[in-house]
Scaffold this active site. Sequence first.
Site, PDB file in Angstrom:
ATOM      1  N   ASP A  39       0.777  -1.253   0.000  1.00  0.00           N
ATOM      2  CA  ASP A  39       0.000   0.000   0.000  1.00  0.00           C
ATOM      3  C   ASP A  39       0.807   1.301   0.000  1.00  0.00           C
ATOM      4  O   ASP A  39       1.776   1.424   0.752  1.00  0.00           O
ATOM      5  CB  ASP A  39      -0.852   0.093   1.277  1.00  0.00           C
ATOM      6  CG  ASP A  39      -1.552  -1.175   1.642  1.00  0.00           C
ATOM      7  OD1 ASP A  39      -1.495  -2.140   0.883  1.00  0.00           O
ATOM      8  OD2 ASP A  39      -2.157  -1.197   2.722  1.00  0.00           O
ATOM      9  N   SER A  99      -0.218   0.252   7.474  1.00  0.00           N
ATOM     10  CA  SER A  99      -0.569   1.442   6.693  1.00  0.00           C
ATOM     11  C   SER A  99      -1.049   2.615   7.533  1.00  0.00           C
ATOM     12  O   SER A  99      -1.604   2.445   8.624  1.00  0.00           O
ATOM     13  CB  SER A  99      -1.639   1.077   5.668  1.00  0.00           C
ATOM     14  OG  SER A  99      -1.007   0.384   4.609  1.00  0.00           O
ATOM     15  N   ASP A 169      -5.179   1.063   9.623  1.00  0.00           N
ATOM     16  CA  ASP A 169      -5.115   1.910   8.429  1.00  0.00           C
ATOM     17  C   ASP A 169      -5.753   3.284   8.616  1.00  0.00           C
ATOM     18  O   ASP A 169      -6.653   3.688   7.860  1.00  0.00           O
ATOM     19  CB  ASP A 169      -5.756   1.189   7.221  1.00  0.00           C
ATOM     20  CG  ASP A 169      -5.154  -0.195   6.978  1.00  0.00           C
ATOM     21  OD1 ASP A 169      -4.020  -0.434   7.430  1.00  0.00           O
ATOM     22  OD2 ASP A 169      -5.813  -1.036   6.337  1.00  0.00           O
TER      23      ASP A 169
HETATM   24  C1  FRU Z   1      -3.804  -3.673   2.811  1.00  0.00           C
HETATM   25  C2  FRU Z   1      -3.112  -4.081   4.098  1.00  0.00           C
HETATM   26  C3  FRU Z   1      -3.461  -3.108   5.196  1.00  0.00           C
HETATM   27  C4  FRU Z   1      -2.314  -3.253   6.142  1.00  0.00           C
HETATM   28  C5  FRU Z   1      -1.163  -3.489   5.203  1.00  0.00           C
HETATM   29  C6  FRU Z   1      -0.105  -4.420   5.738  1.00  0.00           C
HETATM   30  O1  FRU Z   1      -3.166  -4.110   1.662  1.00  0.00           O
HETATM   31  O2  FRU Z   1      -3.477  -5.403   4.433  1.00  0.00           O
HETATM   32  O3  FRU Z   1      -4.714  -3.328   5.796  1.00  0.00           O
HETATM   33  O4  FRU Z   1      -2.129  -2.116   6.920  1.00  0.00           O
HETATM   34  O5  FRU Z   1      -1.697  -4.010   4.013  1.00  0.00           O
HETATM   35  O6  FRU Z   1       1.005  -4.451   4.918  1.00  0.00           O
END
Ligand code: FRU
Length: 493
Positions: A39, A99, A169
């Site tokens: 991400d 994230s 997130d």
């Molecule tokens: C989305 C995710 C987020 C998390 C991150 C971990 O792609 O699963 O929810 O923060 O990637 O790398």
Amino acid sequence: MISKLLQNARDYEAQMLEQIPDAERPGFHLTGGCGWINDPNGFSYYKGAYHIFYQYFPYSNSWGSMHWGHAVSEDLLSWKRLPVAMAPDEKYDNFGCFSGSGLELEDGRHMLLYTGVETLEKIPYRKDRIRQTQCLAFGDGENYEKYSGNPVILPENVPGGCMEGDFRDPKIWRDADGIFYAVISAMNHDATCRIVLFQSDNGFDWEYACTLAESTHSLGGMWECPDFFELDGKHVLLVSPMAMMPMGHEFHVGHNTMAIIGEFDKKNRSFRQESMQAIDSGIDFYAPQTMMTPDGRRVMISWMQAWSNSMFVPPGVRFFGQLTLPRELSIRDGRLIQTPVRELLGRRKEKVICKNVQPGSEKTVLAGVSGRMADMTVTVKDYVMLKRLVIRVAADETCHTDIILMPRKHVLRIERDHAGYLYDIVHSREMTVVPRLGVYKLRFILDKYSLEVFVNDGERAGTVTFFTPLDAEGIEFYCDGHTTIDVEKYELS
Ligand code: FRU
């Protein structure tokens, strides 16, 4: 103070960067220095430049303990790599720095709000028991220090509680009233999910404000990476749902991305949903994040990969994962519209225009129309007698990726099963398309290992990556039935 883990990552990346020539990378899509990225994080404007961070595991091509990689740009197209910004070096984020987002503060600091993931218990042969909390870091655009009072938002702060391993997130912004807001995903105990809004007067002390939206079992389980903003008089909530059941042509099975457009009543804290759509209907697009540019554009960037395909990395690849082209967002006729940032127009050169082309059932090629870094618009003007129009890119005798327009079915199909991938993963997707202003207008942005297609000035988008050898540069047209098209093509520098 730079921790040993962070220094190791910076040193390792610096060493790998010397071994990977720039020519191996896409022209204007951001990649990690080496190893794995997912991400985009912390997309923000700070001290006169665009900053982007990303989920990063430099040591291999597969997901690992998450660091934050970092890059900066003046035009959203040329990115300068900066040293790795964060490593999982605290007790509360020892499983990974997941994230999050970023913001420029009035006092000149760059503020990051991210998810710290802590291992609570290691269980043999099973997944670690983890806990996710929201944490702060402050920096100067290059070095970041985590806040000593971390974490600042806990799963217990969500009314009724949520799953401690699925609370993540945060996307932060500051409103004109000076108050900080953050939207966060919180998984309920029944495996549905709430997008919760938190608020804070000072950025350190947060309280729950309201729930903006909730997934139901038919709309997937966890909704990852929420974002919430005003756009053209409406409010838009972006989420990336996991484990969705398919819904017609709009949502496929598994991980999706979804935009919910509605009205937000800030005083009464309620978000009234009006419509829902897929953000990108291609194969490789997940976890988008937006920011506001100084000239008032809402710009979105996304991971240009998909979880289900990302476990299959071709041998010899030295960096895996890219971010999409930043896209300007707007609302037209109740739909979210996305177009490549206008900065891309400045990269166009070698204009070729071919008017009133009538491709046949055998391969049709056009003089000057080829290449792997291109901006090409195909306008399909006559489609009453058209069964299928195939636009084939990154093509040679062995490889190709196809975009197939089937007007009678109102379908646009993306197919990359001959792109050079040796794995039996997801290779095709379809989306519903209808003519606009009497034509189908398909804009193709090619950048070596990816294709982003924008339909009818951004009404729909479809993104796909491929590992096709770079000498497959052909662009070909095939028609089943009859059609007349105009082609306008530029090379991109
Ligand atoms: C989305 C995710 C987020 C998390 C991150 C971990 O792609 O699963 O929810 O923060 O990637 O790398």
